[in-house]
Design an enzyme around this catalytic site. Structure first.
Site, PDB file in Angstrom:
ATOM      1  N   HIS A 232       0.832  -1.224   0.000  1.00  0.00           N
ATOM      2  CA  HIS A 232       0.000   0.000   0.000  1.00  0.00           C
ATOM      3  C   HIS A 232       0.860   1.265   0.000  1.00  0.00           C
ATOM      4  O   HIS A 232       0.498   2.277   0.606  1.00  0.00           O
ATOM      5  CB  HIS A 232      -0.942   0.032   1.212  1.00  0.00           C
TER       6      HIS A 232
ATOM      7  N   ASN B 168     -10.291  -2.526   2.703  1.00  0.00           N
ATOM      8  CA  ASN B 168     -10.053  -2.517   1.255  1.00  0.00           C
ATOM      9  C   ASN B 168     -11.345  -2.261   0.500  1.00  0.00           C
ATOM     10  O   ASN B 168     -12.436  -2.334   1.078  1.00  0.00           O
ATOM     11  CB  ASN B 168      -9.494  -3.875   0.813  1.00  0.00           C
TER      12      ASN B 168
HETATM   13 FE1  HDE Z   1      -2.440  -4.751   5.456  1.00  0.00          FE
HETATM   14  N1  HDE Z   1      -0.608  -4.025   5.895  1.00  0.00           N
HETATM   15  N2  HDE Z   1      -1.832  -6.585   5.997  1.00  0.00           N
HETATM   16  N3  HDE Z   1      -4.236  -5.550   4.899  1.00  0.00           N
HETATM   17  N4  HDE Z   1      -3.087  -2.974   4.910  1.00  0.00           N
HETATM   18  C1  HDE Z   1      -0.232  -2.756   5.729  1.00  0.00           C
HETATM   19  O1  HDE Z   1       0.943  -1.527   7.321  1.00  0.00           O
HETATM   20  C2  HDE Z   1      -0.724  -6.861   6.695  1.00  0.00           C
HETATM   21  C3  HDE Z   1      -4.601  -6.850   4.995  1.00  0.00           C
HETATM   22  C4  HDE Z   1      -4.338  -2.630   4.506  1.00  0.00           C
HETATM   23  O2  HDE Z   1      -3.112   3.544   4.082  1.00  0.00           O
HETATM   24  C5  HDE Z   1       1.122  -2.473   6.311  1.00  0.00           C
HETATM   25  O3  HDE Z   1       1.230   0.682   7.661  1.00  0.00           O
HETATM   26  C6  HDE Z   1      -0.683  -8.254   7.020  1.00  0.00           C
HETATM   27  C7  HDE Z   1      -6.018  -6.997   4.838  1.00  0.00           C
HETATM   28  C8  HDE Z   1      -4.372  -1.239   4.143  1.00  0.00           C
HETATM   29  O4  HDE Z   1      -1.471   3.400   5.536  1.00  0.00           O
HETATM   30  C9  HDE Z   1       1.521  -3.825   6.916  1.00  0.00           C
HETATM   31  C10 HDE Z   1      -1.810  -8.797   6.483  1.00  0.00           C
HETATM   32  C11 HDE Z   1      -6.480  -5.745   4.626  1.00  0.00           C
HETATM   33  C12 HDE Z   1      -3.084  -0.772   4.351  1.00  0.00           C
HETATM   34  C13 HDE Z   1       0.332  -4.685   6.581  1.00  0.00           C
HETATM   35  C14 HDE Z   1      -2.531  -7.743   5.852  1.00  0.00           C
HETATM   36  C15 HDE Z   1      -5.356  -4.860   4.659  1.00  0.00           C
HETATM   37  C16 HDE Z   1      -2.308  -1.866   4.831  1.00  0.00           C
HETATM   38  C17 HDE Z   1       2.106  -1.826   5.378  1.00  0.00           C
HETATM   39  C18 HDE Z   1      -2.242 -10.246   6.492  1.00  0.00           C
HETATM   40  C19 HDE Z   1      -7.918  -5.308   4.368  1.00  0.00           C
HETATM   41  C20 HDE Z   1      -2.577   0.630   4.089  1.00  0.00           C
HETATM   42  C21 HDE Z   1       2.241  -0.389   5.838  1.00  0.00           C
HETATM   43  C22 HDE Z   1      -2.671 -10.704   7.686  1.00  0.00           C
HETATM   44  C23 HDE Z   1      -8.815  -5.646   5.429  1.00  0.00           C
HETATM   45  C24 HDE Z   1      -2.827   1.528   5.254  1.00  0.00           C
HETATM   46  C25 HDE Z   1       1.433  -0.306   7.025  1.00  0.00           C
HETATM   47  C26 HDE Z   1      -2.437   2.936   4.936  1.00  0.00           C
HETATM   48  C27 HDE Z   1      -0.953  -1.768   5.187  1.00  0.00           C
HETATM   49  C28 HDE Z   1       0.265  -5.955   6.992  1.00  0.00           C
HETATM   50  C29 HDE Z   1      -3.724  -7.974   5.142  1.00  0.00           C
HETATM   51  C30 HDE Z   1      -5.504  -3.452   4.439  1.00  0.00           C
HETATM   52  C31 HDE Z   1       2.855  -4.381   6.451  1.00  0.00           C
HETATM   53  C32 HDE Z   1       0.391  -8.956   7.788  1.00  0.00           C
HETATM   54  C33 HDE Z   1      -6.818  -8.302   4.956  1.00  0.00           C
HETATM   55  C34 HDE Z   1      -5.577  -0.452   3.638  1.00  0.00           C
HETATM   56  O5  HDE Z   1       1.673  -3.752   8.289  1.00  0.00           O
END
Ligand code: HDE
EC number: 1.11.1.6
Length: 711
Positions: free
Chosen positions: A87, A160
């Protein structure tokens, strides 16, 4: 005084009486620096000249003594922080949430306990795979991360625009991201899943299929951030003051309506304007067209976690809206652009672990893993400082302030006065003390219980159906949307080199969704067409999954080209007046001509059909479309005006041709049909009809379909 010095005086986050109190939309203003009519100073406040370095003679070497030079360059060298691991590409805006009512019957969350209660929000939209400089129009899942600065602490829904996710267990997240990100050897391709490793992963891990179907349909290439819905994805818990809990899914429904691009348009737009989505959001807010979303919940009983034929803890499943309808609970409005991209949009650090009283988690293994990952990644992005919650955009606006025994760390912004940073203490009168539920403290839903079991490293049998819901999606979208999915797979798999273990394997998975889908894809990518596998098939459909079967609720902020020519003042005058009428409807209407002149907003050379949602061809333009007479200098390449009409037509856009503007249409083989109006003169009914066509947004009868024999 207007300086960083003043900000230090307002350092206590518990001081809710200072300007920028909890709930105050202008909370961030206290941190804004205004450089107007000031001297340049060093970071430590000494006025200096930083336009020339200190040298030993004006033609001599720069001196090490030059602290002004050294600090300026050092600061520059350290300007970048790591981009988000996923993201990375995004844009954000401020706004507010307003509750429709008192929802204390389902949650103790304070921002939902009163009709009309407003809570400041910050929303960041993003794509997932691309790096920070990638194009907005990449086909991808889109992040919709919402922060509510509630008066009882920050609550983030880090969601999302697609209601399901690729995997079921957070331990697979690095695998998923390694597979979809560019190849490790040559870092190709950028912001795209059209490569071998992505489809190797997808075909080996069928939990990905449902999200993939959504992403390959219009949901992966939205018209703009304003035209997509947001979802919390996981099942959450809401819990009341008296401890009653419900399972819920969060939804944010765009009140602009949903709209998506088609793939050739998205590709062209990516080249014409890589910033198309952030620009659209920015411009809409600057123009006062504040985008809005209705927040809604699907409410389920605790005991119904397995009652719908799938597991509510499985994030690869939707709860069909014809089974559990949406309950609207409030409205979210974005009404203010950030002042500084880095300080706000780049430094906002969302976390699924930012929760408030009245909200609780579930045992969804994806959600559980995210609870670890977000804080961990913020530590990396803040270069190891644990004080990232103190950055202005992250700072909570809770009526309780921030009080705990967390101390020190790099870049501490506050000056804790207690000499007893431990619990229990007597030296600071026992404070800060643990908050009980009755005093407003966070609490875990009493109904949560551990299901007895042994320690296992496996997947729940209730998570193992990967094909029923992808087929539900396939059955529920329009034939033209099915064609878009087929085309997307032909494109993506056409970029995959590995024949058997990836292309053929992927077709094998698709065949469990639909034989029609599998055969249509297989025939275009040179692999064997499979026979039907009826054990997987059903004919169920549900509502709310299609993008293109909805019309827009408003046309405000859409872009319209009025094609004209500087060779005819009549044509130009007509175009100007049409643009004025359309602007009155909130449209961004631009007069396009060969060169800039009075009333011309943009030139043909700088234009492309992809930049516009609808096209009007003004009268008096006929010579413009003749490649022999049209000026090469002004319309390079010479057929560009015609190309705009041709692309707008084939991309299913609303078109009005006035008078001999009709010639353009006939030259591209276009004709009068739904969404294409040919008129001799115009009046308000013409433009009301055009507005309706823009609400229809795409006329899919112009979208080329596979011949029936292959369907
Ligand atoms: Fe994320 N995700 N994610 N994700 N995610 C990140 O956090 C992660 C997942 C989502 O505008 C990271 O700050 C793991 C689902 C958004 O700043 C990180 C797993 C959904 C954003 C991370 C998921 C999301 C992130 C990278 C699996 C929808 C951007 C930078 C379990 C429900 C937020 C950060 C923004 C960002 C990890 C899966 C949505 C690496 C381990 C499911 C919208 O921490």
């Amino acid at each position: 005084m207007d300086s960083r010095g003043e900000q230090l005086e307002r350092r206590d986050p518990s001081d809710s009486t200072a300007s920028g109190s909890p709930g105050d939309q202008s909370f961030l203003d206290q941190f804004v620096i205004n450089d107007t009519d000031t001297f340049t100073t060093t970071d430590f406040g000494t006025p200096v000249d930083d336009t020339h370095s200190l040298k030993a003679g004006s033609r001599g070497p720069t001196l090490l003594e030059d602290f002004v030079f050294r600090t300026k360059l050092t600061r520059f060298d350290h300007e970048r922080v790591p981009e988000r691991a996923v993201h990375a590409r995004g844009a954000g805006a401020h706004g507010y949430f307003e509750s429709y009512g008192d929802w204390s019957n389902i949650t103790a969350a304070s921002f939902l306990t009163q009709a009309g209660k407003q809570t400041p929000v910050f929303l960041r939209f993003s794509t997932v795979a691309g790096s920070r400089g990638s194009a907005d129009t990449a086909r991808d899942v889109h992040g919709t991360a919402v922060r509510f600065y509630t008066d009882e602490g920050n609550f983030d829904i880090v969601g999302n625009n697609i209601p399901v996710f690729f995997i079921q267990d957070a331990i697979q997240f690095p695998d998923l991201i390694h597979a979809v990100k560019p190849s490790p050897d040559n870092e190709i391709p950028q912001a795209a899943t059209a490569h071998d490793s992505a489809y190797d992963f997808f075909s080996r891990n069928p939990s990905t299929l449902h999200t993939l179907m959504w992403a390959l349909s219009g949901h992966g290439i939205p018209r703009s951030f304003r035209h997509l819905d947001g979802f919390g994805v996981h099942t959450f818990r809401l819990v009341t003051d008296s401890g009653q809990s419900k399972l819920v899914k969060f939804h944010f429904k765009s009140l602009q309506g949903k709209a998506s691009l088609i793939w050739p348009e998205a590709q062209a737009l990516g080249g014409q304007d890589a910033d198309a989505h952030r620009r659209d959001l920015w411009n809409a807010i600057e123009a006062g067209h504040f985008p809005e979303w209705e927040m809604a919940v699907q409410i389920m009983n605790e005991e119904d976690a397995l009652a719908f034929g799938f597991d509510l803890l499985d994030p690869t499943k939707i709860v069909p809206q014809d089974i559990v309808p949406l309950t609207p609970i409030g409205k979210l409005v974005l009404n203010r652009n950030p002042t500084n991209y880095f300080a706000e949009t780049e430094q906002v650090m969302f976390s699924i672990g930012h929760v408030v009283r009245g909200i609780d988690f579930t045992e969804d293994p994806l959600m559980q893993g995210r609870l670890f990952s977000y804080v961990d990644t913020q530590l990396n992005r803040a270069m190891g400082s644990p004080n990232f919650e103190q950055i202005p955009i992250n700072r909570p606006r809770s009526r309780f302030g921030v009080h705990n025994v967390n101390r020190d760390g790099a870049m501490q912004q506050f000056i804790p006065s207690s000499i007893a940073p431990y619990m229990n203490n007597t030296l600071n009168s026992g404070s800060p003390r643990p908050a009980t539920q009755n005093e407003g403290g966070f609490f875990t839903a009493p109904a949560r219980r551990v299901v007895d079991g042994n320690y296992v490293r496996d997947v729940s049998p209730t998570f193992l159906d990967y094909w029923t819901q992808p087929r539900l999606f396939w059955n529920s979208i329009l034939p033209a949307e099915q064609q878009m999915v087929v085309n997307a797979l032909r494109f993506e798999l056409g970029h995959v080199q590995t024949m058997m273990s990836v292309r053929q394997a992927m077709v094998g998975q698709l065949n469990r969704i639909s034989n029609d889908l599998a055969v249509r894809v297989a025939s275009a990518i040179g692999v064997d067409s499979p026979s039907p596998d009826p054990q997987y098939y059903h004919e169920n459909k549900t509502i709310g999954l299609s993008v293109f079967n909805e019309t827009l609720k408003t046309v405000v902020g859409l872009n319209v080209a009025v094609l004209s020519t500087t060779n005819s003042s009549d044509s130009l005058n007509q175009a100007k007046s049409i643009a004025q009428t359309l602007s009155g409807k909130g449209l961004n209407a631009q007069v396009v001509a060969e060169v800039f002149a009075d009333g011309v907003d943009t030139t043909y050379i700088a234009s492309d059909a992809a930049l516009f949602d609808g096209v009007v061809v003004a009268d008096g333009t006929s010579g413009l479309f003749d490649p022999l007479t049209s000026s090469m200098v002004a319309t390079f390449p010479p057929r560009r005006p015609l190309q705009i009409v041709m692309d707008a037509y084939s991309q299913g856009k609303a078109i009005v041709a006035v008078g001999n503007g009709n010639e353009a249409l006939s030259q591209v083989g276009g004709q009068e049909r739904a969404g294409v109006r040919i008129v001799n003169s115009t009046d308000s009914t013409t433009w009301d009809a055009f507005e309706d066509d823009l609400k229809q947004f795409k006329f899919l009868d112009r979208y080329p379909m596979d011949p029936p024999s292959s369907q």
